[in-house]
Design an enzyme around this catalytic site. Structure first.
Site, PDB file in Angstrom:
ATOM      1  N   ASN A 246      80.951  13.922  35.518  1.00 59.98           N
ATOM      2  CA  ASN A 246      81.409  14.158  34.142  1.00 59.98           C
ATOM      3  C   ASN A 246      80.559  14.449  33.082  1.00 59.98           C
ATOM      4  OD1 ASN A 246      84.272  13.763  34.860  1.00 59.98           O
ATOM      5  ND2 ASN A 246      84.098  11.452  34.950  1.00 59.98           N
ATOM      6  N   GLU A 369      82.372  22.019  39.210  1.00 60.98           N
ATOM      7  CA  GLU A 369      82.477  20.759  38.715  1.00 60.98           C
ATOM      8  C   GLU A 369      84.045  20.862  38.575  1.00 60.98           C
ATOM      9  OE1 GLU A 369      79.842  19.190  38.790  1.00 60.98           O
ATOM     10  OE2 GLU A 369      78.079  20.537  38.117  1.00 60.98           O
ATOM     11  N   THR A 371      87.490  22.699  39.938  1.00 61.09           N
ATOM     12  CA  THR A 371      88.311  24.116  39.554  1.00 61.09           C
ATOM     13  C   THR A 371      89.365  24.120  38.663  1.00 61.09           C
ATOM     14  OG1 THR A 371      89.948  23.839  41.357  1.00 61.09           O
ATOM     15  CG2 THR A 371      87.794  25.217  41.753  1.00 61.09           C
TER      16      THR A 371
END
Length: 390
Positions: A246, A369, A371
């Protein structure tokens, strides 16, 4: 560009929404990108060359792990970090990716979950650009389902023995330390593997048509033995690596708009210099419509990034909002780059202009990170309460 900055900045005055400190970081990153990356990036992309000598310079500029506190890190705000990512990716996605891998993934993992000894050993050197880190989570069978990882770590006396394979691991072949995630009898745990450790091997992936100025690797772990203190004590389960992802997604939300801005600026300039049917193509209604649509999406994406940055600084940012930002901004950056390529005509596919390089790079940014599909399903789950992943 105008005398005061980019053409887009005379229409969209984002600086009016920023603090003096945020503006300082923006200008620092822009200066670095303009003077250190842009003069060499086309050659580096063509030659598949990672210019490692820029790493200490990034550290000296304070851009590595800049959002972290202590241990030689700048302790900058989330918005300041986001602006730096935007300016670096305006030059090339590969260098924003480097800053993300180093700071948002490897350094964040150590900062969040490491022991004090691990932090003291690695973070000051990484912040200075004297050591490079990588983050080994993704595996060949699919990066979208980290719970299905096959890499294992087992206890053998006072040691851990790691076995398995990772893929698409940025910087692994040049890393001084790898943060490797593996399954254990007590769940997923993170391990710090110093470069040169027996049983750890990284091979750069060949044949890339994207991210050619950076390094991504296959990583092989064959009876890789580590002392007990190599484990990150504060991370247990997938929440550890996912929290680091994140952090990296946050940088992407901003960085994609940097690539979009460059493509838009190039398209504006070309629309004024290229003449067809006796007038600049920028005088044509269809071209002006394309430019206007590109600007709208760039402005909206950057305002979204700023909103998400303010949420992060306030401690109110949610996983769903990160997915909104990553999904929207990368998708719209690709659309902007594609429209810019069309305005440039055939010249748009040459390295006389940076647009095709950005377009190729953004396809990688779209994939890593999370799709488009994964972030779409995350938002679908958020809206309905039903997980549609299976």
């Amino acid at each position: 560009m105008t005398d005061s900055g980019f053409v887009t900045e005379t229409v969209f005055d984002i600086d009016a929404l920023l603090s003096p400190e945020e503006l300082d970081w923006k200008h620092t990153a822009r200066e670095f990108a303009t003077t250190r990356i842009l003069p060499v990036i086309e050659q580096d992309f063509e030659e598949k060359h990672f210019r490692a000598e820029l790493v200490p310079a990034l550290g000296a500029a304070g851009l590595l792990g800049m959002h972290l506190e202590g241990y030689g890190c700048a302790g900058a705000s989330a918005v300041s970090y986001g602006l730096a990512c935007l300016e670096l990716e305006a030059a090339d996605s590969g260098w924003r990716t480097f800053v993300s891998v180093q700071g948002s993934l490897a350094m964040s993992a150590i900062h969040k979950f490491g022991s004090e000894e691990q932090k003291q050993r690695w973070l000051p050197r990484m912040a200075a650009g004297e050591a490079i880190g990588c983050f080994a989570l993704t595996e060949p069978t699919g990066g979208s389902d980290p719970a299905a990882m096959e890499t294992m770590a087992r206890r053998d006396g006072d040691e851990w023995v790691l076995g398995g394979r990772k893929r698409w691991i940025g910087l692994a072949s040049v890393a001084d330390v790898a943060v490797v995630w593996a399954k254990t009898d007590e769940g997923v745990r993170g391990f710090l593997v110093p470069g040169g450790t027996a049983g750890f091997r990284a091979e750069p992936i060949e044949g890339k048509l994207s991210m050619r100025a950076s390094i991504q690797c296959d990583v092989y772990l064959d009876d890789c033995r580590l002392p007990a203190e190599a484990m990150l004590p504060g991370a247990k389960g997938l929440s550890g690596p996912l929290s680091c992802l994140n952090e990296a997604r946050f940088g992407i939300i901003w960085g994609a708009m940097g690539a979009a801005r460059t493509c838009l600026e190039v398209a504006i300039a070309r629309s004024l210099s290229r003449e067809v049917f006796g007038a600049p193509i920028g005088a044509r209604q269809l071209v002006q419509q394309k430019l206007a649509d590109m600007l709208l999406e760039y402005e909206k994406g950057t305002l979204l990034a700023l909103h998400i940055g303010r949420q992060k600084d306030a401690g109110t940012l949610t996983h769903a909002q990160i997915s909104v930002g990553k999904l929207n901004n990368v998708r719209e950056a690709i659309a902007i780059a594609s429209a810019a390529r069309s305005i440039l005509g055939g010249d748009g596919v040459t390295n006389e202009f940076p647009v095709m390089r950005h377009l190729a790079n953004l396809e990688s940014v779209r994939t890593y990170e999370g799709t488009d599909d994964i972030h779409t399903l995350i938002l679908g789950r958020e809206l309905t309460g039903i997980a549609a992943f299976d």
